[in-house]
Design a protein around this motif. Structure first.
Motif, short mmCIF file in Angstrom:
data_model
loop_
_atom_site.label_atom_id
_atom_site.label_comp_id
_atom_site.label_asym_id
_atom_site.label_seq_id
_atom_site.Cartn_x
_atom_site.Cartn_y
_atom_site.Cartn_z
N THR A 1 0.92 -1.27 -0.09
CA THR A 1 -0.09 0.06 0.01
C THR A 1 0.91 1.31 0.12
O THR A 1 0.49 2.29 -0.54
CB THR A 1 -1.07 0.04 1.34
OG1 THR A 1 -0.12 0.09 2.47
CG2 THR A 1 -1.83 -1.04 1.37
N ASN A 2 2.21 1.12 0.44
CA ASN A 2 2.93 2.42 0.46
C ASN A 2 3.69 2.53 -0.65
O ASN A 2 5.04 3.03 -0.67
CB ASN A 2 3.74 2.37 1.69
CG ASN A 2 2.98 2.53 3.10
OD1 ASN A 2 2.98 3.81 3.64
ND2 ASN A 2 2.61 1.65 3.74
N CYS A 3 3.36 1.96 -1.90
CA CYS A 3 3.97 2.34 -3.09
C CYS A 3 3.77 3.27 -3.47
O CYS A 3 2.60 3.86 -3.62
CB CYS A 3 3.55 1.01 -3.93
SG CYS A 3 4.23 0.77 -5.47
N PRO B 1 -0.05 2.02 -7.68
CA PRO B 1 -1.25 2.48 -8.06
C PRO B 1 -1.60 2.21 -9.81
O PRO B 1 -2.92 2.24 -10.24
CB PRO B 1 -0.98 3.86 -7.73
CG PRO B 1 0.14 3.83 -6.69
CD PRO B 1 0.92 2.57 -7.03
N GLU B 2 -0.55 2.47 -10.42
CA GLU B 2 -0.77 2.51 -11.83
C GLU B 2 -1.14 1.08 -12.20
O GLU B 2 -1.81 0.98 -13.20
CB GLU B 2 0.60 2.99 -12.74
CG GLU B 2 0.65 4.37 -12.55
CD GLU B 2 2.29 4.79 -13.11
OE1 GLU B 2 2.74 5.81 -12.75
OE2 GLU B 2 2.80 3.99 -13.90
N LYS C 1 -4.52 0.53 -11.36
CA LYS C 1 -5.63 1.06 -12.12
C LYS C 1 -5.81 0.68 -13.42
O LYS C 1 -6.85 0.39 -13.99
CB LYS C 1 -4.91 2.62 -12.27
CG LYS C 1 -5.19 3.85 -11.33
CD LYS C 1 -4.79 5.04 -11.74
CE LYS C 1 -4.76 5.95 -10.71
NZ LYS C 1 -3.90 7.14 -10.75
N GLU D 1 -9.02 -0.51 2.74
CA GLU D 1 -9.14 0.93 2.66
C GLU D 1 -8.37 1.19 1.18
O GLU D 1 -8.84 1.92 0.36
CB GLU D 1 -8.65 1.78 3.54
CG GLU D 1 -8.99 3.08 3.79
CD GLU D 1 -7.91 4.10 3.94
OE1 GLU D 1 -6.81 3.73 3.85
OE2 GLU D 1 -8.32 5.51 3.63
N TYR D 2 -7.20 0.59 0.97
CA TYR D 2 -6.36 0.96 -0.12
C TYR D 2 -7.15 0.60 -1.70
O TYR D 2 -7.12 1.22 -2.62
CB TYR D 2 -4.93 0.31 -0.10
CG TYR D 2 -3.95 0.46 -1.33
CD1 TYR D 2 -3.72 -0.50 -2.13
CD2 TYR D 2 -3.53 1.80 -1.35
CE1 TYR D 2 -2.67 -0.33 -2.90
CE2 TYR D 2 -2.50 1.82 -2.38
CZ TYR D 2 -2.08 0.88 -3.03
OH TYR D 2 -1.01 1.23 -4.16
N GLN E 1 -10.33 0.36 -2.23
CA GLN E 1 -11.35 1.03 -2.28
C GLN E 1 -11.21 1.86 -3.50
O GLN E 1 -12.25 2.46 -4.16
CB GLN E 1 -12.14 1.74 -1.06
CG GLN E 1 -12.84 0.68 -0.31
CD GLN E 1 -13.42 1.25 0.99
OE1 GLN E 1 -13.00 2.53 1.35
NE2 GLN E 1 -13.60 0.34 1.86
N GLU E 2 -10.00 2.57 -3.40
CA GLU E 2 -9.56 3.71 -4.51
C GLU E 2 -9.90 3.29 -5.93
O GLU E 2 -10.09 3.84 -6.85
CB GLU E 2 -8.25 3.94 -4.15
CG GLU E 2 -7.75 5.13 -4.85
CD GLU E 2 -8.18 6.42 -4.54
OE1 GLU E 2 -8.83 6.56 -3.43
OE2 GLU E 2 -8.15 7.14 -5.60
N PHE E 3 -9.73 1.90 -6.12
CA PHE E 3 -9.58 1.34 -7.51
C PHE E 3 -10.89 0.65 -7.89
O PHE E 3 -11.25 1.06 -9.02
CB PHE E 3 -8.19 0.31 -7.62
CG PHE E 3 -7.09 0.96 -7.15
CD1 PHE E 3 -6.54 0.65 -5.95
CD2 PHE E 3 -6.37 2.04 -7.95
CE1 PHE E 3 -5.50 1.31 -5.31
CE2 PHE E 3 -5.25 2.54 -7.35
CZ PHE E 3 -4.77 2.16 -6.24
#
Lengths: 73, 311
Positions: free
Chosen positions: B183-185, B190-191, B194, B230-231, B233-235
Motif C-alpha cells: 500500500t505504501n507504493c 497504483p498504476e 488502475k 481501504e487501499y 477501495q480507491e480502485f
C-alpha cells in the motif's frame, strides 16, 4: 497513510514532473514543488520522485507518467 | 533385395505347406537349348512327351519348317536361331508370367510387410515433433521456457481483509487477475492497479462473472487487513485483498516466483519494498494463463484477458 494523503502526494508529484520537464530535469528550478512534497509526503516517496525522471532517461526508457486528471476516461 | 528379405523372413517363421505342383523342376523347363523336341510342351507344366507336330497350329510352325524343308547348313543354323529366338521370346513371356505370379505371391504374404512397416514407423518417428510446444496465449510468453507450462502458481494460505483465512482452492473455477504489491507504493502499484480496474470496467458482464481481481501484499508488517481494504477501495469495489503472516507471504511469493526485497534498515515506518511488477492471469484450475508487463496499456491487457476468458 490513507487514500486522501496518497492522492495529494500524487498531485504534487505531477506538478514536480511538469516542472522538471520544462526545465530539463533541473531540480534547482523546482524547489517550490519539492518543498511541498517534503511537507506532505513520506521521505521515501519524495526521494524516489526527485530522481525518477532522470533515472528513466538514463536507462533509455520513456519518462511516461500518467497524471491523475488524464486517467479519468 | 526384397525377394531375399522376404525369403529370410519366411524361413524365420512358421513352416508352410509347399504346393509341389507349383514348383517347376528345372529339368522340365523350356530353356533355349532344348530345341525342337520340346516346343510342343511349352504351355504345360507336366513332363513333356514326344509328340508328332500337327499341321496348322501357330506354335509349331518353327518345328514344321525345320523338319519339312531340306536346308543348307547355314540356313539350318539360321532357322535354329529363329527357333531359339522364338523360344526366347516365349521363354521371356513365360518368365514374366512366372515373375508376376511370384510377385503376387509375395504381396499376398503378410511377412512381406514387416520391414516396410518398421521403416515407415522409423521415418514417421523421425519427422514427428516430439517437443510439443504450447499453443495460444502461452506461446506468447517470451522470456518463459517454451517447452511446457511455466511452473508459476500453487496452493497458498493467506488472510482476507476481514481476517478470515483463505486458500487458493476458493478460487477454483474462476480466473484470477492477480497483482503483488504494497500500500505504501509511490507510483508503480497504483498504476498497475488502475490498469486492472480499467480492464474490469471494460469487460462484459458475462466475462466479469468469470474473473476475480486479487491483490496480495508484500508488506505484511505495515499492511493490515484494514489498510489493504481501504487501499483497494480507491480502485474498484470488486477488488479482493489478501495479507497474512510474513511466513505465509514468503511461501506464496515463492510459488509465484515473485521477487521482493526489503531495504537493510527498516526500523522506522518509512521504506519502500522493491518488487517485480507483473500482473498475473491465473486459469480456473490454478495454473498460469498469461502475464502482463508494466509497458502494456490497459487496452492491450484487456484484449489478452478477453481472449483467455473466451477460451
Amino acid at each position: 497513510m490513507n487514500n486522501s494523503q496518497r492522492k495529494l502526494c500524487w498531485k504534487l508529484r505531477d506538478l514536480l514532473y511538469k516542472c522538471q520537464e520544462k526545465n530539463d530535469e533541473d531540480n534547482s528550478k523546482c524547489t517550490q514543488e519539492l518543498e511541498e512534497l517534503y511537507k506532505s509526503c513520506p521521505i521515501s516517496w519524495v526521494k524516489r520522485y526527485e530522481n525518477r525522471r532522470e533515472f528513466l532517461l538514463k536507462r533509455g526508457k520513456e519518462t511516461r507518467f500518467i497524471p491523475e486528471e488524464e486517467e479519468k476516461e | 533385395m526384397i525377394l531375399r528379405a522376404h525369403k529370410i523372413i519366411r524361413h524365420l517363421g512358421v513352416k508352410r505347406n509347399k504346393n509341389i505342383n507349383n514348383i517347376i523342376p528345372r529339368c522340365y523347363s523350356t530353356s533355349s537349348g532344348s530345341g525342337q523336341e520340346n516346343t510342343a510342351n511349352q504351355t504345360t507344366n507336366k513332363p513333356s512327351k514326344l509328340k508328332i507336330p500337327s499341321v496348322g497350329t501357330n506354335e509349331k510352325k518353327a518345328s514344321i519348317k525345320t523338319e519339312s524343308k531340306p536346308t543348307l547348313d547355314y540356313e539350318k543354323d539360321k532357322d535354329e536361331d529363329e527357333a531359339k529366338n522364338s523360344d526366347n521370346t516365349k521363354d521371356n513371356k513365360e518368365g514374366s508370367r512366372k515373375l508376376k505370379k511370384k510377385i503376387k505371391k509375395i504381396l499376398r504374404d503378410p511377412y512381406t510387410y514387416i520391414i516396410p512397416a518398421i521403416l515407415s514407423i522409423g521415418v514417421a518417428a523421425y519427422f514427428y515433433d516430439f517437443d510439443k510446444k504450447p499453443k495460444g496465449q502461452l506461446a506468447k510468453l517470451g522470456t518463459v521456457s517454451t517447452t511446457g507450462v511455466p511452473l508459476i502458481g500453487g496452493s497458498f494460505t493467506l488472510v482476507d481483509t476481514k481476517g478470515r483465512p483463505v486458500t487458493d482452492s476458493e478460487f477454483r473455477g474462476k480466473h484470477l487477475l492477480l497483482y503483488f504489491g504494497f500500500t505504501n507504493c509511490p507510483d508503480i502499484c497504483p498504476e498497475e492497479l488502475k490498469k486492472m480496474a480499467g480492464v474490469l470496467r471494460s469487460l462484459s458482464p458475462e466475462h466479469k462473472t468469470k474473473i476475480i481481481p486479487l491483490f496480495i501484499t508484500l508488506d505484511p508488517y505495515r499492511d493490515s487487513c484494514e489498510a489493504v481494504e481501504e487501499y483497494l477501495q480507491e480502485f474498484h469495489p470488486d477488488f479482493l485483498g489478501l495479507t497474512g503472516t510474513p511466513g505465509q507471504i514468503k511461501e506464496t511469493t515463492k510459488k509465484f516466483r515473485v521477487y521482493y526485497y526489503y531495504p537493510e534498515k527498516f526500523d522506522d515506518d518509512d521504506y519502500l519494498v522493491d518488487h517485480s511488477m507483473y500482473i498475473y492471469l491465473m486459469g480456473p484450475m490454478g495454473h498460469l494463463k498469461d502475464y502482463f508487463e508494466r509497458s502494456l496499456t490497459t487496452n492491450q491487457v484487456l484484449k489478452r484477458v478477453q481472449a483467455c476468458l473466451d477460451e
